[in-house]
Design an enzyme around this catalytic site. Structure first.
Site, PDB file in Angstrom:
ATOM      1  N   ASP A  11       5.643  -4.021   2.972  1.00 12.16           N
ATOM      2  CA  ASP A  11       6.033  -5.083   2.052  1.00 12.16           C
ATOM      3  C   ASP A  11       6.797  -6.195   2.775  1.00 12.16           C
ATOM      4  O   ASP A  11       6.430  -7.373   2.684  1.00 12.16           O
ATOM      5  CB  ASP A  11       6.862  -4.508   0.902  1.00 12.16           C
ATOM      6  CG  ASP A  11       7.926  -3.517   1.387  1.00 12.16           C
ATOM      7  OD1 ASP A  11       8.075  -3.359   2.611  1.00 12.16           O
ATOM      8  OD2 ASP A  11       8.596  -2.909   0.540  1.00 12.16           O
ATOM      9  N   ASP A  60      -4.094   7.647  -4.129  1.00 11.49           N
ATOM     10  CA  ASP A  60      -4.277   8.049  -2.737  1.00 11.49           C
ATOM     11  C   ASP A  60      -4.174   9.558  -2.560  1.00 11.49           C
ATOM     12  O   ASP A  60      -4.374  10.050  -1.449  1.00 11.49           O
ATOM     13  CB  ASP A  60      -3.249   7.340  -1.839  1.00 11.49           C
ATOM     14  CG  ASP A  60      -3.918   6.392  -0.859  1.00 11.49           C
ATOM     15  OD1 ASP A  60      -5.082   6.029  -1.093  1.00 11.49           O
ATOM     16  OD2 ASP A  60      -3.280   6.017   0.131  1.00 11.49           O
ATOM     17  N   LYS A  87       0.162   2.994   2.256  1.00 17.88           N
ATOM     18  CA  LYS A  87       0.126   2.124   1.075  1.00 17.88           C
ATOM     19  C   LYS A  87      -0.551   0.789   1.365  1.00 17.88           C
ATOM     20  O   LYS A  87      -1.275   0.254   0.510  1.00 17.88           O
ATOM     21  CB  LYS A  87       1.546   1.885   0.550  1.00 17.88           C
ATOM     22  CG  LYS A  87       1.594   1.043  -0.718  1.00 17.88           C
ATOM     23  CD  LYS A  87       3.018   0.836  -1.195  1.00 17.88           C
ATOM     24  CE  LYS A  87       3.050  -0.094  -2.404  1.00 17.88           C
ATOM     25  NZ  LYS A  87       4.425  -0.333  -2.894  1.00 17.88           N
ATOM     26  N   GLU A 137       4.932  12.376  -7.552  1.00 14.96           N
ATOM     27  CA  GLU A 137       4.827  11.282  -8.522  1.00 14.96           C
ATOM     28  C   GLU A 137       4.026  11.788  -9.720  1.00 14.96           C
ATOM     29  O   GLU A 137       2.823  11.558  -9.799  1.00 14.96           O
ATOM     30  CB  GLU A 137       4.163  10.066  -7.883  1.00 14.96           C
ATOM     31  CG  GLU A 137       4.939   9.513  -6.700  1.00 14.96           C
ATOM     32  CD  GLU A 137       4.196   8.424  -5.937  1.00 14.96           C
ATOM     33  OE1 GLU A 137       4.862   7.591  -5.317  1.00 14.96           O
ATOM     34  OE2 GLU A 137       2.951   8.411  -5.968  1.00 14.96           O
TER      35      GLU A 137
END
Length: 754
Positions: free
Chosen positions: A465, A140, A274, A111
């Site tokens: 999620d 992270d 996450k 990323e």
């Protein structure tokens, strides 16, 4: 000028119900045909004799397909979407509430920081009072490169944010605004003043990109504010919290707060991936700003509609929503999708039909990004909960430690958030909360508390999620979708098949883990307040990986029947049922794609990828969860690779050679290669007439099995091309050898099982 009484009674949003009559008719026809096929198999089973094995296996697979189709049509049949009225918000609300913005990143290589920077800059430039916004970036990966990029971005933001608001720029991510394909960059304002500022901003952004790129190639000097990184390791480091920029004057047109957070990691404590990072951001922001609403986005999801906060608040601040709506979910769409979506990543029709359908029941799924949350709901509040009673419970020391942890400051902020009190003032010094924030970001802080169990983002699955949204719906909360024009957020998607396979394998594993846990949606309906049809919608999504078993078996049946000269399709007039079913299903799905503005090629690509996904990554998802439940092997969280936005200006037809499949030595490509080789073997056997005689004088395989085998080969056309290509576009020899071995074993065993 006073506010009219009518404006005070008008709703801030409304649900628009849609009727897809043709879609309902086609869905009903498919269901009827599925039931007829099952009935035909049941009544014909006694006449099968030695052909009972493929007949019975086909019956079991088709039973699962029928159940899956029931969950789909139950979800699709009452679609709705939400229409918001931001202009009414300002006449109804005396003061706009504050909003905390969460951005998460985990790996500076997969990323790249320039992607995170563009997302952060688009958030800082939202059309919302800057003194009401605070942006928290969770790193992270504990990377000094990410901190350096954000520090440099904060300097550029002092130019970028005023420029966007002054000229009402619609595209608030710089790399998209300055892209050669964006007409907004030079039009409609061609005044000398605008062009002078535009050139200065463009030079500033290019300078920012150059500095970040140079820092990526060279080591950052670990001195001054970066000195803390000199002794850190990826999975063993202290908490690092930096207030990069603070809007001390509290001006509404300046740059919002920007805070960098890298939570403590210790090998002796689980990190929870996450979900753990999100819970740390929730606690840290609760101590520093404590906004009643939270927006969370992934590092690659930049703002595409600068007024999205107002749209979402129309739903969250409506008087009827306070005790009903837990979160507002915006759709995921991608700016870098290849033409006709060769890898099936856009999921447009799923959001329109499944997403719209579930919105008409108890609410849309939470998909992990582009979502606005109520802080008090994340703190475990249930609908119609009596706040005062909850705060009396928090006053007991034993109760507060179990729920929120040992931080007195955080317990106080949580109690105030639950009551809806304003605790953050514009001139507050964020640095005064740093020590308390570091305490709640410690790796062992959650031990013995309700975090991840009843409070915050839920633990127990890599699909945190869906699990978090399911928990809220089980408590009785609803959710709403928020579809705006232009679309609220845009992100980057998988640009090759390797990344796509890894992504779907992670999703499949996490979702199936939910289904086989105490959080199973069936339990949510029996013991909680999850509506029955909402339960079916969650069953549909959490059993993605489970579908791999019947789909793979069904794909193998044509090859098996041709090789053994048996059959699984009805004979005589009975064959019309599966033939009509195949035609109806393809027509139904094609019409849905055409109605949403997609091409026929896009329909075929998505249909093909849905089969490839089910029989390849989802197979490994199923095996992974099976091994985990047997306590043989656990799986690790995999970060999806993001492409650099500097490639945005390239011709999408040339990127990865127009979407050609890329292969590597991963085992995920073995099932698909094996299935393809088996179909080719069966077709060769049929062509040369090498089939054995049908046993006991029974009927052998016919035209139907042959057509099905060719149909499977068409689905695996990218794999077929990969057999003859070289380099990254060719299937590795090791994968081919493994698949050939499995195919030969299948053929050998087939001769003994007829």
């Amino acid at each position: 000028m006073g506010i009219s009484e009518e404006s005070n009674t008008e709703p801030l949003y409304e649900k628009i119900w849609v009727k897809y009559t043709l879609s309902r008719v086609m869905d009903s026809i498919i269901l009827i045909l599925l039931v007829l096929l099952l009935c035909y198999r049941v009544f014909s089973y006694d006449d099968m004799n030695h052909h009972s094995y493929p007949w019975f296996l086909a019956f079991m697979c088709e039973s699962w397909f029928t159940f899956t189709w029931l969950t789909i049509i139950s979800t699709k049949w009452n679609p709705s979407y939400t229409k918001s009225y931001p202009h009414r918000l300002f006449s109804r609300v005396a003061e706009l509430p504050s909003v905390d913005l969460f951005v998460t990143t985990a790996d500076p290589v997969l990323e790249p920081p320039i992607i995170t920077v563009n997302t952060v800059l688009s958030l800082l430039a939202l059309d919302y009072p800057s003194n009401k916004l605070s942006c928290y970036v969770s790193d992270d990966g504990c990377s000094p490169l990410n901190l350096y990029a954000l520090v440099e971005a904060s300097k550029f933001a002092k130019l970028w944010v005023p420029f966007c608001k002054k000229y009402n720029v619609k595209t608030r991510a710089p790399f998209r605004y300055f892209d050669s394909n964006n007409n907004e960059a030079t039009a409609p304002n061609n005044s000398p003043e605008f062009m002078q500022e535009w050139l200065a901003i463009k030079d500033g952004y290019e300078h920012l990109c150059s500095k970040i790129q140079n820092a990526t190639k060279k080591s950052i000097m670990l001195d001054q504010e970066f000195h803390v990184f000199s002794t850190t390791q990826l999975n063993n480091h202290p908490t690092i919290i930096k207030v990069i920029w603070e809007n001390k004057e509290g001006v509404s047109d300046g740059v919002p707060h920007l805070i960098y957070v890298s939570r403590e990691k210790n090998p002796n404590h689980p990190h929870r991936y996450k979900a753990g990072a999100m819970n740390v951001l929730t606690r840290v922001s609760g101590l520093m700003t404590n906004a009643p609403y939270i927006l969370n986005v992934d590092c690659d999801m930049h703002v595409n509609n600068p007024e999205i906060v107002q749209h979402a608040l129309c739903v969250l601040m409506d008087p009827n929503s306070d005790k009903e709506v837990a979160f507002v979910q915006c759709p995921q769409q991608f700016y870098d999708g290849l033409k006709d979506d060769p890898f099936g990543n856009q999921l447009v029709t799923i959001f329109v039909y499944i997403g719209g359908g579930v919105s008409g029941i108890q609410g849309i799924y939470y998909v992990g990004t582009n979502c606005f949350h109520r802080r008090k709901v994340l703190y475990g509040l249930s609908p119609h909960h009596h706040i005062q009673n909850g705060n009396k419970d928090l006053g007991k020391s034993s109760k507060k430690d179990i729920i929120f942890g040992s931080s007195e400051e955080f317990v106080e902020s949580a109690a105030q958030a639950l009551e809806g009190k304003k605790t953050f003032t514009q001139n507050a010094n964020l640095c005064n909360s740093l020590e308390a924030a570091k305490e709640v970001a410690a790796s062992g802080y959650e031990h013995g508390t309700d975090w991840g169990n009843k409070v915050g983002w839920m633990y127990g699955s890599s699909a945190e999620d869906i699990l978090t949204g399911l928990t809220m719906h089980t408590k009785g909360w609803r959710s709403e979708s928020c579809v705006t024009d232009p679309i609220a957020f845009m992100g980057c998607t998988a640009q090759d098949s390797v990344v796509q396979m890894a992504q779907y394998q992670r999703w499949g594993s996490g979702l199936l883990e939910i289904f086989f846990s105490k959080n199973c949606p069936i339990f949510g309906t029996i013991f909680g307040k999850l509506q029955f049809r909402q339960c079916l919608a969650y069953i549909w999504v959490t059993t993605w990986a489970l579908r791999s078993v019947p789909e793979t078996c069904y794909a193998l049946l044509p090859a098996y029947c041709i090789i053994t000269n048996s059959y699984f399709l009805p004979k005589d007039l009975g064959v019309l049922i599966p033939a009509a079913l195949l035609v109806a299903f393809n027509i139904s799905t094609l019409l849905e794609y055409l109605k949403t503005g997609l091409s026929m090629r896009s329909w075929w690509n998505n249909l093909r990828m849905s089969r490839i996904t089910a029989m390849n990554p989802w197979i490994f998802s199923f095996v992974t969860i099976l091994l985990k439940k047997l306590r043989i092997h656990d799986y690790a969280f995999v970060v999806t690779k993001k492409e650099l936005p500097i490639n945005e200006g390239l011709d999408k037809n040339n990127v990865n050679a127009g979407g050609r499949f890329i292969f590597n030595k991963s085992l995920v490509f073995v099932p698909g290669t094996t299935i393809l080789l088996l179909q080719l073997t069966a077709l060769i056997i049929n062509f040369f007439g090498w089939q054995p005689k049908a046993r006991s004088g029974g009927q052998g395989s016919g035209f139907g099995e042959l057509i099905c085998s060719i149909y499977v080969v068409l689905f695996y056309l990218p794999f077929l091309k990969g057999l003859f290509r070289k380099g990254k576009y060719g299937i590795p020899l090791s994968t081919i050898c493994k698949s050939m071995g499995l195919a030969l074993l299948f053929v050998h065993l087939s001769m003994f099982i007829v």
